[in-house]
Design a protein around this motif. Structure first.
Motif, mmCIF file in Angstrom:
data_model
loop_
_atom_site.group_PDB
_atom_site.id
_atom_site.type_symbol
_atom_site.label_atom_id
_atom_site.label_comp_id
_atom_site.label_asym_id
_atom_site.label_seq_id
_atom_site.Cartn_x
_atom_site.Cartn_y
_atom_site.Cartn_z
ATOM 1 N N PRO A 167 0.809 -1.231 0.000
ATOM 2 C CA PRO A 167 0.000 0.000 0.000
ATOM 3 C C PRO A 167 0.839 1.277 0.000
ATOM 4 O O PRO A 167 0.461 2.269 -0.607
ATOM 5 C CB PRO A 167 -0.829 -0.131 1.285
ATOM 6 C CG PRO A 167 -0.872 -1.582 1.577
ATOM 7 C CD PRO A 167 0.434 -2.133 1.108
ATOM 8 N N GLN A 168 1.970 1.250 0.742
ATOM 9 C CA GLN A 168 2.927 2.346 0.672
ATOM 10 C C GLN A 168 4.301 1.691 0.491
ATOM 11 O O GLN A 168 4.905 1.209 1.446
ATOM 12 C CB GLN A 168 2.884 3.224 1.929
ATOM 13 C CG GLN A 168 1.589 4.010 2.055
ATOM 14 C CD GLN A 168 1.661 5.146 3.056
ATOM 15 O OE1 GLN A 168 2.666 5.388 3.706
ATOM 16 N NE2 GLN A 168 0.570 5.884 3.175
ATOM 17 N N ARG A 169 4.764 1.654 -0.756
ATOM 18 C CA ARG A 169 5.970 0.881 -1.066
ATOM 19 C C ARG A 169 7.234 1.675 -0.759
ATOM 20 O O ARG A 169 7.341 2.861 -1.123
ATOM 21 C CB ARG A 169 5.969 0.470 -2.541
ATOM 22 C CG ARG A 169 7.029 -0.589 -2.817
ATOM 23 C CD ARG A 169 7.149 -0.977 -4.260
ATOM 24 N NE ARG A 169 8.062 -2.117 -4.379
ATOM 25 C CZ ARG A 169 8.766 -2.402 -5.455
ATOM 26 N NH1 ARG A 169 8.673 -1.636 -6.535
ATOM 27 N NH2 ARG A 169 9.580 -3.442 -5.471
ATOM 28 N N THR A 170 8.196 1.031 -0.121
ATOM 29 C CA THR A 170 9.435 1.691 0.260
ATOM 30 C C THR A 170 10.621 0.740 0.143
ATOM 31 O O THR A 170 10.481 -0.478 0.176
ATOM 32 C CB THR A 170 9.387 2.170 1.732
ATOM 33 O OG1 THR A 170 9.141 1.039 2.575
ATOM 34 C CG2 THR A 170 8.322 3.229 1.947
ATOM 35 N N ALA A 171 11.806 1.348 0.037
ATOM 36 C CA ALA A 171 13.060 0.669 0.352
ATOM 37 C C ALA A 171 13.408 1.047 1.785
ATOM 38 O O ALA A 171 13.240 2.206 2.191
ATOM 39 C CB ALA A 171 14.171 1.109 -0.588
ATOM 40 N N PHE A 172 13.881 0.063 2.559
ATOM 41 C CA PHE A 172 14.164 0.281 3.977
ATOM 42 C C PHE A 172 15.626 -0.045 4.267
ATOM 43 O O PHE A 172 16.120 -1.115 3.910
ATOM 44 C CB PHE A 172 13.258 -0.616 4.829
ATOM 45 C CG PHE A 172 13.669 -0.714 6.274
ATOM 46 C CD1 PHE A 172 13.511 0.368 7.128
ATOM 47 C CD2 PHE A 172 14.227 -1.882 6.775
ATOM 48 C CE1 PHE A 172 13.895 0.290 8.458
ATOM 49 C CE2 PHE A 172 14.616 -1.982 8.106
ATOM 50 C CZ PHE A 172 14.443 -0.892 8.950
ATOM 51 N N TRP A 173 16.309 0.919 4.894
ATOM 52 C CA TRP A 173 17.697 0.719 5.307
ATOM 53 C C TRP A 173 17.794 0.826 6.829
ATOM 54 O O TRP A 173 17.046 1.579 7.465
ATOM 55 C CB TRP A 173 18.612 1.776 4.702
ATOM 56 C CG TRP A 173 18.820 1.679 3.229
ATOM 57 C CD1 TRP A 173 19.783 0.947 2.586
ATOM 58 C CD2 TRP A 173 18.093 2.358 2.192
ATOM 59 N NE1 TRP A 173 19.691 1.132 1.220
ATOM 60 C CE2 TRP A 173 18.661 1.988 0.957
ATOM 61 C CE3 TRP A 173 17.015 3.243 2.193
ATOM 62 C CZ2 TRP A 173 18.196 2.472 -0.272
ATOM 63 C CZ3 TRP A 173 16.539 3.712 0.992
ATOM 64 C CH2 TRP A 173 17.122 3.325 -0.227
ATOM 65 N N GLU A 174 18.729 0.092 7.384
ATOM 66 C CA GLU A 174 18.990 0.152 8.823
ATOM 67 C C GLU A 174 20.498 0.054 9.023
ATOM 68 O O GLU A 174 21.145 -0.854 8.482
ATOM 69 C CB GLU A 174 18.278 -0.993 9.530
ATOM 70 C CG GLU A 174 18.324 -0.922 11.044
ATOM 71 C CD GLU A 174 17.346 -1.885 11.696
ATOM 72 O OE1 GLU A 174 17.018 -1.676 12.865
ATOM 73 O OE2 GLU A 174 16.902 -2.840 11.024
ATOM 74 N N ALA A 175 21.061 1.021 9.763
ATOM 75 C CA ALA A 175 22.518 1.050 9.907
ATOM 76 C C ALA A 175 22.909 1.774 11.185
ATOM 77 O O ALA A 175 22.194 2.673 11.659
ATOM 78 C CB ALA A 175 23.158 1.743 8.700
ATOM 79 N N ASP A 176 24.044 1.380 11.751
ATOM 80 C CA ASP A 176 24.660 2.100 12.868
ATOM 81 C C ASP A 176 25.745 2.996 12.280
ATOM 82 O O ASP A 176 26.752 2.511 11.741
ATOM 83 C CB ASP A 176 25.262 1.120 13.872
ATOM 84 C CG ASP A 176 24.194 0.317 14.597
ATOM 85 O OD1 ASP A 176 23.249 0.939 15.104
ATOM 86 O OD2 ASP A 176 24.296 -0.922 14.625
ATOM 87 N N LEU A 177 25.531 4.300 12.376
ATOM 88 C CA LEU A 177 26.390 5.257 11.684
ATOM 89 C C LEU A 177 27.254 6.042 12.664
ATOM 90 O O LEU A 177 26.748 6.601 13.643
ATOM 91 C CB LEU A 177 25.553 6.243 10.870
ATOM 92 C CG LEU A 177 24.614 5.660 9.807
ATOM 93 C CD1 LEU A 177 23.933 6.792 9.045
ATOM 94 C CD2 LEU A 177 25.362 4.745 8.854
#
Length: 484
Positions: free
Chosen positions: A240-250
């Motif tokens: 319904p709400q399409r996304t690319a998802f990133w997760e990182a410790d910066l």
């Protein structure tokens, strides 16, 4: 009670206690937040102490009331950042852009309902984009610009050519390439890293969601050509709400970027050119709090506009005509701080693309016409901006479009044929990322989103806290637009 903070907005219609509502109306936001905190603390004390002591405390708040207070608390925190100009500052901002602007002129515009303001600590403050509305929608102000804007004639000519092609061939297509990015601002990252180091950590845990083109009837051949780094997840093509998802410790700030291509096809449809089936479907006809709500005022408006009509297509056209010919385009504060959007639009007769779309959707649903949300980007050669529109369903033709904002723009330009085009049809200059209003991400964002309803430019969470305003930086650019 849900732990997803963005779901709390579904309870907004529970309202506010009278004293908090009065403080909010007068713009005493800090005092209103303090009162909410006290109410929540009182309720929590009753919950904790009552059953164990045998006392008879006041009953615990219903979940909906607690969720409404928590959502309103965050709205109150954010409202002052939306209304930033005092009266004198508003005059100076206009004087820097147009010749001869005066305080009396601002006050006259305010009396006419053409500039948006709120009280902030008891003093009138004006919306941060009030000037953009005046310059974009009033030719008289545009003519007084100190620096003339580029002629928009090429854009109008392109729309006319697209309309004529769709009439002639039944559709128009474009192959489009867009590059977009989302991330923390350098200042926000520096503050977050300093907090992390004070807690003995050396990184900021960042989660980011960037809109992607969704698979739908108008959008095909989607190619995610380049991603700045592999995402932790890419939502399903039909999300319904399409996304690319990133997760990182910066330990150092960086942006998350996607370049994608897709083919957008707009098919011509005239809702008045066929006879509707006697049996119409009932899907997408219900309420969805807090905004798609069948209030008494909207029920009365829908009944008045459709009096004597039996065809659902004619009813939908009445709603479209009412909005495009009566609602004035105004830039809005972030939807985060808005309440009961369609009712306010109908009463104030002003709004932007999303406000107009929600009003059309709600009126259609009241009349039993299936209607739903669609949004993402408006794209073209050298153009890439956020945009919302609506879809509605009339059997046997099926789903069609209503772009009330573009229709209203064409009405202002005196282009009646193009105004009618956007009832039933749109144009191929779109990127569809969202096909539902207030849908959760995959995976969900648990902190407050910058926009809990829509997603056009992306969202960022730092150490579990949702970011908004100048805490985030987003970009979007049309790299290629080729008519097919």
């Amino acid at each position: 009670m849900t732990t997803d903070q963005n779901e709390w907005f579904r309870s907004l219609n529970a309202g506010l206690p009278d004293d908090v509502a009065r403080l909010k109306a007068a713009g005493y936001y800090e005092e209103a937040v303090a009162r909410i905190d006290a109410l929540l603390a009182e309720d929590w004390t009753a919950v904790q102490n009552g059953p164990n002591t045998g006392a008879n405390p006041a009953p615990a708040m219903p979940d909906a009331q607690r969720e409404a207070l928590l959502a309103q608390r965050e709205i109150l925190r954010r409202l002052p950042a939306e209304y930033i100009y005092t009266e004198q500052q508003a005059v100076e901002k206009m004087q820097a852009q147009v010749t001869g602007f005066t305080l009396e002129e601002l006050r006259a515009l305010e009396r006419a309902g053409r500039v948006d303001w709120r009280f902030v600590e008891g003093e009138k403050h004006y919306l941060d984009r009030f000037d953009e509305t005046l310059l974009a929608t009033d030719p008289a102000f545009a003519a007084r610009r100190r620096v003339p804007e580029p002629d928009s004639g090429a854009s109008l000519a392109r729309r006319k050519a697209t309309h004529e092609k769709m009439l002639r061939e039944g559709s128009a297509s474009a192959r489009i390439t867009v590059e977009a990015s989302v991330g923390m601002s350098d200042a926000a990252f520096a503050r977050a890293l300093a907090r992390a180091r004070a807690e003995g950590r050396h990184t900021v845990h960042v989660r980011a969601w960037l809109p992607l083109p969704a698979a739908c009837e108008s959008q095909s051949d989607i190619d995610l050509a380049a991603l700045s780094e592999p995402p932790a997840r890419i939502a399903a093509p039909d999300a319904p709400q399409r996304t690319a998802f990133w997760e990182a410790d910066l330990s150092e700030n960086r942006r998350f970027t996607a370049r994608y291509s897709y083919t957008q096809t707009a098919r011509y449809a005239d809702p008045m050119a066929f006879s509707p089936d006697p049996d119409q479907p009932s899907f997408d006809t219900g309420e969805e709090a807090p905004h798609i709500v069948f209030t008494p005022g909207l029920r009365a408006l829908a009944a008045q506009l459709t009096r004597g009509l039996t065809s659902p297509a004619e009813k939908a056209k009445r709603f479209y005509d009412y909005i495009t010919l009566n609602v004035h385009y105004h830039y809005q504060p972030s939807y985060f701080v808005l309440e009961d959007i369609p009712t306010r639009c109908a009463m104030d007769r002003r709004g932007d693309c999303g406000v107009m779309a929600l009003t059309f959707i709600t009126l259609c649903r009241i009349a039993g016409i299936p209607a739903r949300w669609q949004s993402g980007l408006a794209v073209g050669p050298g153009k890439c901006g956020c945009h919302d529109w609506a879809m509605f369903y009339i059997a046997p033709r099926g789903w069609m479009y209503a772009d009330c904002s573009y229709g209203a723009s064409m009405a202002r330009a005196g282009e009646e044929e193009l105004r009618r085009h956007y009832f039933g049809s749109i144009d191929p200059g779109r990127m569809v990322a969202n096909r539902a209003f207030q849908a959760p991400f995959d995976p969900p964002m648990l902190g407050f989103r910058a926009d809990p309803y829509d997603n056009q430019t992306g969202e960022v969470e730092a150490d579990g806290v949702g970011l908004w305003g100048d805490q985030t930086v987003t970009t979007k650019e049309t790299l290629s637009y080729q008519e097919c």
